[in-house]
Scaffold this motif. Structure first.
Motif, PDB file in Angstrom:
ATOM      1  N   THR A  73       5.366  -5.569  -0.304  1.00  0.00           N
ATOM      2  CA  THR A  73       4.431  -5.730   0.953  1.00  0.00           C
ATOM      3  C   THR A  73       4.856  -4.866   2.023  1.00  0.00           C
ATOM      4  N   ILE A  76       2.469  -1.759   1.449  1.00  0.00           N
ATOM      5  CA  ILE A  76       1.124  -1.951   1.786  1.00  0.00           C
ATOM      6  C   ILE A  76       0.646  -2.202   3.234  1.00  0.00           C
ATOM      7  N   ASN A  77       1.668  -2.926   3.857  1.00  0.00           N
ATOM      8  CA  ASN A  77       1.493  -3.118   5.419  1.00  0.00           C
ATOM      9  C   ASN A  77       1.525  -1.729   6.134  1.00  0.00           C
ATOM     10  N   VAL A  80      -1.768   0.565   5.334  1.00  0.00           N
ATOM     11  CA  VAL A  80      -2.857   0.110   5.975  1.00  0.00           C
ATOM     12  C   VAL A  80      -2.585   0.412   7.372  1.00  0.00           C
ATOM     13  N   ASN A 112      -2.987  -6.114  -5.356  1.00  0.00           N
ATOM     14  CA  ASN A 112      -2.711  -6.463  -3.936  1.00  0.00           C
ATOM     15  C   ASN A 112      -3.087  -5.531  -2.724  1.00  0.00           C
ATOM     16  N   THR A 115      -6.789  -5.528  -2.243  1.00  0.00           N
ATOM     17  CA  THR A 115      -7.338  -6.804  -1.533  1.00  0.00           C
ATOM     18  C   THR A 115      -6.756  -6.643   0.059  1.00  0.00           C
ATOM     19  N   ALA A 116      -5.665  -6.202   0.391  1.00  0.00           N
ATOM     20  CA  ALA A 116      -5.409  -5.967   1.798  1.00  0.00           C
ATOM     21  C   ALA A 116      -6.118  -4.942   2.344  1.00  0.00           C
TER      22      ALA A 116
END
Length: 285
Positions: A73, A76-77, A80, A112, A115-116
């Motif tokens: 997570t 990913i954050n 982005v 995931n 999607t993000a």
């Protein structure tokens, strides 16, 4: 290559992939981003109106990363946020050496991430590096197609520094019967696995390799000593005088320069103008 972008022929470039966000497997944070946020080459690419992608690397400790949802997570954050802040256009995942036991976890992570990424901006591109040979059957192409916008085949190092036999870095249609992997076979494999041709990019090397060999025969056995990367420009300018009268392998569409250095045989395998043209023709077909 910060600074070298002044010499790029930008009108021939559509996409600029920056190497790299290096992942800390334990946390998902970066051990280094190589100054992605301030790099002049990225600035130039954006000013020139090119699509900029941030390459993300993880070459070991895959089980540690895929076993930690918090680290995933965080990554990913971070990714982005990084491309949003930079005004970039995509993320390129280069996870190498992933074992077959992590195949499902890799697919889940890519889902995931896709999607993000696409939730923030549907025009953002998620891309993924594919191995020239998927030895461990890591990639679930059918499922990945739902999240991945395009794939890049790493079409090089079919013969590499540790090879027991000298041969082309990027054989077009094969080279020896004992090891018959090639660019065309890699492309066919991934197309047959369900990746649309419109999503497939073939990465080609502008370098070859030079091995010390036991003789001047082809195929030639390597000694395990003195293996060099030879970039395209080195062979073209030929300041050493060694790169003359190449042997041409029709099947692999590659050139081999065979010569002696201090009494020891060497073989330098590389693709030059005509050979690169044949590879581009393969892509067009």
């Amino acid at each position: 290559m910060n600074g070298a972008e002044a010499n790029y022929e930008w009108d021939l470039i559509s996409d600029f992939c920056f190497f790299a966000y290096e992942v800390d497997a334990a946390t998902g944070n970066a051990t280094s981003t190589h100054s992605f946020s301030t790099n002049d080459a990225v600035d130039t690419a954006l000013v020139k109106g090119k699509q900029v992608h941030l390459c993300v690397t993880l070459f070991s400790n895959h089980a540690t990363f895929f076993g930690n949802t918090t680290a995933q997570t965080t990554l990913i954050n971070n990714l982005v946020n990084s491309i949003q802040a930079r005004g970039a256009h995509g993320i390129n995942i280069d996870f190498e050496g992933v074992p077959s036991s992590q195949s499902a976890n890799l697919t889940s992570f890519m889902t995931n991430l896709g999607t993000a990424l696409h939730a923030v901006n549907p025009n953002y591109k998620l891309s993924m590096c594919l191995y020239a040979v998927d030895w461990n059957n890591v990639f679930d192409e059918t499922t990945l197609n739902n999240s991945v916008d395009f794939y890049t085949i790493m079409g090089y190092d079919y013969y590499y520094s540790g090879s027991s036999q000298a041969g082309p870095t990027d054989p077009l249609y094969g080279f020896s019967n004992s090891y018959d992997y090639s660019l065309s076979r890699s492309v066919s494999y991934y197309l047959n696995a369900g990746i649309p041709s419109s999503k497939l990019v073939l990465g080609l090397p502008y370098y070859g390799r030079e091995w010390e060999t036991t003789s001047n025969t082809i195929p030639g056995s390597t000694t395990g000593n003195n293996v060099f990367s030879r970039i395209y420009n080195t062979v073209q300018t030929n300041t050493s005088g060694n790169y003359v009268n190449p042997f041409h392998s029709n099947r692999s569409s590659s050139n081999a320069y065979i010569f002696q250095n201090a009494g020891t045989w060497r073989q330098c395998w590389i693709s030059e103008e005509n050979e690169l043209k044949e590879r581009y023709d393969l892509v067009i077909r």
